[in-house]
Design an enzyme around this catalytic site. Structure first.
Site, PDB file in Angstrom:
ATOM      1  N   VAL A   1       4.210   0.729   2.203  1.00  0.00           N
ATOM      2  CA  VAL A   1       4.342  -0.466   3.037  1.00  0.00           C
ATOM      3  C   VAL A   1       4.640  -1.651   2.125  1.00  0.00           C
ATOM      4  CG1 VAL A   1       3.208  -2.015   4.666  1.00  0.00           C
ATOM      5  CG2 VAL A   1       2.752   0.436   4.766  1.00  0.00           C
TER       6      VAL A   1
ATOM      7  N   ASP B   1      -5.786   8.998  15.436  1.00  0.00           N
ATOM      8  CA  ASP B   1      -5.940   8.783  13.990  1.00  0.00           C
ATOM      9  C   ASP B   1      -6.648   7.459  13.720  1.00  0.00           C
ATOM     10  OD1 ASP B   1      -5.762   9.507  11.323  1.00  0.00           O
ATOM     11  OD2 ASP B   1      -3.775   8.630  11.052  1.00  0.00           O
TER      12      ASP B   1
ATOM     13  N   GLY C   1       0.826  -1.209   0.000  1.00  0.00           N
ATOM     14  CA  GLY C   1       0.000   0.000   0.000  1.00  0.00           C
ATOM     15  C   GLY C   1       0.852   1.246   0.000  1.00  0.00           C
TER      16      GLY C   1
ATOM     17  N   PHE D   1       2.359   8.840   4.452  1.00  0.00           N
ATOM     18  CA  PHE D   1       3.613   8.637   5.174  1.00  0.00           C
ATOM     19  C   PHE D   1       4.669   7.984   4.314  1.00  0.00           C
ATOM     20  CE2 PHE D   1       0.778   5.032   5.826  1.00  0.00           C
ATOM     21  CZ  PHE D   1       1.549   4.002   5.352  1.00  0.00           C
ATOM     22  N   GLY D   2       4.262   7.284   3.232  1.00  0.00           N
ATOM     23  CA  GLY D   2       5.181   6.508   2.418  1.00  0.00           C
ATOM     24  C   GLY D   2       4.534   5.213   1.982  1.00  0.00           C
TER      25      GLY D   2
END
Length: 353
Positions: free
Chosen positions: A35, A146, A28, A32-33
């Protein structure tokens, strides 16, 4: 307690585990970046979160997640296995969750048909127990900040685990709330007092949990029901049907033949969690008690946040707030007495951890 330093991995090992972060292993992509799926030399399959150089999750959030996840241990929290720091690389290594995020099931027309009510209820209850641990049962007191469907991961048995603690806030034993000028999170899940005033507390997590209950029951995203100005959002749609006595109209059609009484009860609990006034929202201890069937008669929900209705209806509902506050406090007081009973029968710990 395990020291964070003992969890540090060599970058070469992680890079080899993910085949140099090849796209084939990508699970994914987020703000944030990315995975990646990987396999360590010992054969263990893991998930590697690789923070991008332009990620909002900077070093402070990175260190925050390491320290929290290394200390928090619960079956409904994703387990941190390690981390890596080298140059500009910031990597987090987690246990691999083969069924991915909850959002990949409940918002997918094909996949959500595989998730019956029993499975969805197990997910709701598991998330609730994970939050109860964070808020009340762990040595650390943590507000996640979150919570959303994509941050709930599912293992091979479809058990839910709360993930992504980069934005979490840690409190001392007596701490219960805080304020911030930097509003971070996902719209549709954030409590109104957090969006407008930067105020966060355990009740902001309760609000997010309530939104997820309504999403799990309906199969609809909180902020994606229609695109016209006169179209109701999820909370408004549920509230409209609730006040009209037709709560089952919002239920995912795949669940129409399942336990209607338990489904209705979960809708009721969801509405209690998303009430606009944070003082009216239940604690997670009370939520777990309600999910397990106590009390039999639940408090009456008051006006939820982000409600799209006419002003006359709002005026009628606001007149009953004082009565509802008293009822909710009475119910929660009874729960606390039950939890402190001398016969060792508890509500929050029906299963050993």
């Amino acid at each position: 307690m395990i020291k964070a330093e003992s969890l540090q991995y060599d970058f070469a090992i992680v890079r080899a585990a993910t085949n140099n972060f090849c796209n084939k292993n990508k699970l994914g992509q987020g703000g944030f970046g990315a995975v990646y799926k990987g396999q360590l030399p010992n054969g263990r399959v893991v998930a590697v979160k690789r923070l991008s150089n332009y990620s909002r999750q900077r070093d402070s959030e990175f260190k925050n997640e390491i320290l929290l996840m290394a200390k928090l241990q619960h079956r409904n929290l994703v387990k941190l296995l390690g981390f890596c720091l080298e140059g500009n690389e910031r990597l987090l290594i987690f246990e691999f969750m083969p069924n991915g995020g909850l959002d990949q099931f409940i918002f997918d027309l094909v996949k959500r048909a595989q998730l019956n009510w029993e499975g969805r209820y197990k997910i709701i209850e598991g998330i609730a127990r994970g939050l109860l641990y964070l808020h009340e049962d762990s040595q650390l007191k943590v507000i996640h900040r979150d919570l959303k469907a994509s941050n709930i991961l599912l293992d091979e048995d479809m058990n839910p685990k709360i993930a992504d603690f980069g934005l979490a806030r840690l409190f001392v034993v007596d701490g219960t709330h805080g304020t911030t000028s930097k509003i971070v999170g996902t719209y549709g899940y954030m409590a109104p007092e957090y969006v407008t005033q930067g105020r966060f507390s355990f009740k902001t997590d309760v609000f997010s949990f309530g939104v997820m209950i309504l999403e799990i029951v309906s199969g609809q995203k909180s902020n994606s029901i229609g695109h016209e100005e006169d179209t109701l959002n999820l909370i408004s749609m549920v509230w409209k049907n609730w006040t009209e006595g037709t709560p089952l109209n919002v239920v995912d059609p795949d669940l129409q033949k399942d336990s209607t009484s338990q489904v209705t009860r979960c809708i009721h609990i969801g509405l209690l969690c998303v009430q606009e006034n944070l003082l009216l929202r239940p604690t997670m201890g009370f939520v777990v008690a309600m999910l397990t069937g106590y009390p039999v008669n639940l408090p009456v929900p008051s006006q939820p946040a982000y409600l799209l209705i006419d002003s006359a209806t709002q005026s009628n509902m606001s007149s009953s707030r004082a009565l509802i506050i008293g009822t909710l406090k009475s119910h929660q007081s009874n729960i606390e007495m039950a939890l402190a009973s001398t016969n060792q029968v508890t509500i929050s710990e029906l299963h050993p951890r």
